[in-house]
Design a protein around this motif. Structure first.
Motif, PDB file in Angstrom:
ATOM      1  N   LEU A  78     -87.316  12.765  14.801  1.00  0.00           N
ATOM      2  CA  LEU A  78     -86.577  13.404  13.713  1.00  0.00           C
ATOM      3  C   LEU A  78     -85.284  12.652  13.416  1.00  0.00           C
ATOM      4  N   TRP A  79     -84.531  12.314  14.476  1.00  0.00           N
ATOM      5  CA  TRP A  79     -83.262  11.621  14.264  1.00  0.00           C
ATOM      6  C   TRP A  79     -83.473  10.186  13.784  1.00  0.00           C
ATOM      7  N   SER A  80     -84.630   9.606  14.048  1.00  0.00           N
ATOM      8  CA  SER A  80     -84.948   8.289  13.496  1.00  0.00           C
ATOM      9  C   SER A  80     -85.205   8.390  12.002  1.00  0.00           C
ATOM     10  N   ALA A  81     -85.895   9.461  11.605  1.00  0.00           N
ATOM     11  CA  ALA A  81     -86.273   9.626  10.205  1.00  0.00           C
ATOM     12  C   ALA A  81     -85.099  10.045   9.329  1.00  0.00           C
ATOM     13  N   ASP A  82     -84.222  10.915   9.841  1.00  0.00           N
ATOM     14  CA  ASP A  82     -83.136  11.415   8.985  1.00  0.00           C
ATOM     15  C   ASP A  82     -81.859  10.587   9.082  1.00  0.00           C
ATOM     16  N   GLY A  83     -81.880   9.500   9.878  1.00  0.00           N
ATOM     17  CA  GLY A  83     -80.724   8.610   9.940  1.00  0.00           C
ATOM     18  C   GLY A  83     -79.649   9.013  10.919  1.00  0.00           C
ATOM     19  N   THR A  84     -79.925  10.009  11.780  1.00  0.00           N
ATOM     20  CA  THR A  84     -78.899  10.448  12.735  1.00  0.00           C
ATOM     21  C   THR A  84     -78.519   9.331  13.702  1.00  0.00           C
ATOM     22  N   TRP A  85     -79.506   8.615  14.238  1.00  0.00           N
ATOM     23  CA  TRP A  85     -79.186   7.518  15.145  1.00  0.00           C
ATOM     24  C   TRP A  85     -78.335   6.464  14.437  1.00  0.00           C
ATOM     25  N   ASP A  86     -78.658   6.167  13.183  1.00  0.00           N
ATOM     26  CA  ASP A  86     -77.905   5.163  12.432  1.00  0.00           C
ATOM     27  C   ASP A  86     -76.461   5.604  12.234  1.00  0.00           C
ATOM     28  N   ARG A  87     -76.273   6.849  11.830  1.00  0.00           N
ATOM     29  CA  ARG A  87     -74.915   7.341  11.581  1.00  0.00           C
ATOM     30  C   ARG A  87     -74.097   7.380  12.870  1.00  0.00           C
ATOM     31  N   LEU A  88     -74.714   7.828  13.952  1.00  0.00           N
ATOM     32  CA  LEU A  88     -74.026   7.871  15.236  1.00  0.00           C
ATOM     33  C   LEU A  88     -73.647   6.464  15.691  1.00  0.00           C
ATOM     34  N   HIS A  89     -74.591   5.536  15.576  1.00  0.00           N
ATOM     35  CA  HIS A  89     -74.333   4.157  15.984  1.00  0.00           C
ATOM     36  C   HIS A  89     -73.199   3.540  15.172  1.00  0.00           C
ATOM     37  N   ASP A  90     -73.232   3.701  13.851  1.00  0.00           N
ATOM     38  CA  ASP A  90     -72.224   3.082  12.994  1.00  0.00           C
ATOM     39  C   ASP A  90     -70.835   3.688  13.237  1.00  0.00           C
ATOM     40  N   ALA A  91     -70.794   4.998  13.458  1.00  0.00           N
ATOM     41  CA  ALA A  91     -69.505   5.642  13.718  1.00  0.00           C
ATOM     42  C   ALA A  91     -68.893   5.141  15.024  1.00  0.00           C
ATOM     43  N   LEU A  92     -69.711   5.003  16.063  1.00  0.00           N
ATOM     44  CA  LEU A  92     -69.199   4.508  17.341  1.00  0.00           C
ATOM     45  C   LEU A  92     -68.773   3.046  17.234  1.00  0.00           C
ATOM     46  N   ARG A  93     -69.528   2.249  16.484  1.00  0.00           N
ATOM     47  CA  ARG A  93     -69.156   0.839  16.319  1.00  0.00           C
ATOM     48  C   ARG A  93     -67.789   0.710  15.650  1.00  0.00           C
ATOM     49  N   ASP A  94     -67.552   1.517  14.621  1.00  0.00           N
ATOM     50  CA  ASP A  94     -66.251   1.477  13.959  1.00  0.00           C
ATOM     51  C   ASP A  94     -65.134   1.869  14.926  1.00  0.00           C
ATOM     52  N   ARG A  95     -65.385   2.870  15.756  1.00  0.00           N
ATOM     53  CA  ARG A  95     -64.361   3.311  16.714  1.00  0.00           C
ATOM     54  C   ARG A  95     -64.093   2.252  17.777  1.00  0.00           C
ATOM     55  N   ARG A 102     -59.278  -4.200  15.847  1.00  0.00           N
ATOM     56  CA  ARG A 102     -59.935  -4.896  14.748  1.00  0.00           C
ATOM     57  C   ARG A 102     -60.153  -3.961  13.567  1.00  0.00           C
ATOM     58  N   ASP A 103     -60.365  -4.578  12.412  1.00  0.00           N
ATOM     59  CA  ASP A 103     -60.720  -3.820  11.225  1.00  0.00           C
ATOM     60  C   ASP A 103     -62.143  -3.295  11.397  1.00  0.00           C
ATOM     61  N   ASP A 143     -71.498  -8.525  15.087  1.00  0.00           N
ATOM     62  CA  ASP A 143     -70.159  -9.019  14.777  1.00  0.00           C
ATOM     63  C   ASP A 143     -69.706  -9.971  15.880  1.00  0.00           C
ATOM     64  N   THR A 144     -68.491 -10.446  15.805  1.00  0.00           N
ATOM     65  CA  THR A 144     -68.025 -11.444  16.767  1.00  0.00           C
ATOM     66  C   THR A 144     -67.753 -10.848  18.143  1.00  0.00           C
ATOM     67  N   LEU A 263     -74.006   2.102  25.288  1.00  0.00           N
ATOM     68  CA  LEU A 263     -73.024   1.091  25.684  1.00  0.00           C
ATOM     69  C   LEU A 263     -71.662   1.380  25.055  1.00  0.00           C
ATOM     70  N   MET A 264     -71.640   1.710  23.765  1.00  0.00           N
ATOM     71  CA  MET A 264     -70.361   1.945  23.088  1.00  0.00           C
ATOM     72  C   MET A 264     -69.716   3.245  23.536  1.00  0.00           C
ATOM     73  N   ALA A 265     -70.528   4.271  23.825  1.00  0.00           N
ATOM     74  CA  ALA A 265     -69.970   5.528  24.330  1.00  0.00           C
ATOM     75  C   ALA A 265     -69.287   5.313  25.676  1.00  0.00           C
ATOM     76  N   ALA A 266     -69.896   4.465  26.517  1.00  0.00           N
ATOM     77  CA  ALA A 266     -69.279   4.164  27.810  1.00  0.00           C
ATOM     78  C   ALA A 266     -67.956   3.436  27.622  1.00  0.00           C
ATOM     79  N   ARG A 267     -67.901   2.524  26.673  1.00  0.00           N
ATOM     80  CA  ARG A 267     -66.647   1.816  26.409  1.00  0.00           C
ATOM     81  C   ARG A 267     -65.554   2.768  25.937  1.00  0.00           C
ATOM     82  N   LEU A 268     -65.903   3.628  24.985  1.00  0.00           N
ATOM     83  CA  LEU A 268     -64.908   4.554  24.445  1.00  0.00           C
ATOM     84  C   LEU A 268     -64.470   5.577  25.484  1.00  0.00           C
TER      85      LEU A 268
END
Length: 294
Positions: A78-95, A102-103, A143-144, A263-268
């Protein structure tokens, strides 16, 4: 509001600090269930998905003290189809980028692919004659810092330049500041193939190849390209990604996102464990040099 502190059952399970990072970004209810309360908690569902990802086991073989496999798989699908994983991933990457000073919008990226064997059926299964691999290719743009910007999984029979177009299509809309992408020399060994010109005119992106030294045999740590190779190494720590076991390419892409989410959740959460081997030491040195030159 009731705050539930769950016991960490397995090494793949989220810690309380990691869950505190992820929980506010998840949907509260399953839209298909209306107003009915959830039978299994969202944290238990994610712990079950992470167990499958980290251990590499089949869905039907998850331990009984986690969520039932069919419930966990239903939520994963379900979360693959409705984009939940994508939104969660992108939000954590920005944080993570903001936490690193970084910007949130990157200005440069690195592109590469990895062929993964598949012994399962499913869509987009092909043969990579160069790597002699039957399965799929994982094309990722990072990204870099090595954080995934886009991930596209397609048949292994698709050539790298054609796969690169799939990844870069729409890049200017999603990441308008990206103006430079480093790639392997194989992507641009024939300029008349059109990838360089297409990227410049369609996405306003300059493709720059980082060639290998033909005089050096074996593995080489190449400038800029080592960043994406390290990301593939991060993904390789998840046994589910050692091969491609998913029947759908959308689920294969989601598994990549889930690995990066952990990985990103552990970093944050301040819980990231940094290995201290020679590769990691060299990677850290090169990253420091790159940051000085930016």
């Amino acid at each position: 509001m009731c705050v539930c502190v769950c016991k960490r059952v397995y090494d793949t399970s989220l810690t309380d600090a990691q869950w505190a990072v992820i929980e506010p970004l998840l949907p509260v209810r399953d839209p298909s269930r209306g107003g009915r309360p959830l039978k299994y908690g969202r944290r238990l569902i994610i712990d079950t998905v992470l167990y499958v990802l980290g251990s590499g086991c089949a869905w039907r073989m998850v331990p009984r003290d986690l969520a039932p496999w069919d419930a966990a798989y239903r939520w994963f699908r379900l979360w693959s189809a409705d984009g939940t994983w994508d939104r969660l991933h992108d939000a954590l990457r920005d944080r993570v980028r903001i936490a690193d000073g970084r910007d949130p919008q990157p200005s440069a990226a690195v592109l590469d692919s990895q062929s993964a064997r598949s012994h399962q059926g499913g869509e987009a299964i092909g043969y990579d004659a160069g790597k002699r691999v039957r399965g799929r290719k994982r094309h990722i743009l990072v990204d870099t810092c090595g954080l995934v910007l886009r991930a596209v999984v397609h048949s292994a029979s698709v050539q790298d330049r054609a796969g690169a177009k799939r990844v870069l299509t729409g890049l200017h809309t999603l990441f308008p500041r990206v103006g430079l992408v480093w790639v392997d020399g194989g992507y641009v060994n024939r300029v008349d193939a059109g990838l360089v010109g297409w990227a410049r005119h369609a996405e306003n992106v300059e493709i720059v190849a980082v060639p290998r030294n033909a005089d050096v045999k074996g593995f080489q740590v190449l400038p800029r390209r080592w960043v994406v190779e390290r990301t593939f190494s991060w993904l390789g720590r998840c046994r589910r990604l050692a091969r491609d076991y998913e029947r759908k390419t959308a689920h294969a892409e989601a598994m990549i996102k889930v690995a990066m989410i952990r990985l990103m959740a552990a970093r944050l959460a301040g819980e990231a464990v940094t290995p201290h081997g020679p590769i990691e030491t060299e990677a850290a040195r090169r990253l420091a040099d790159d940051l000085k030159n930016e």
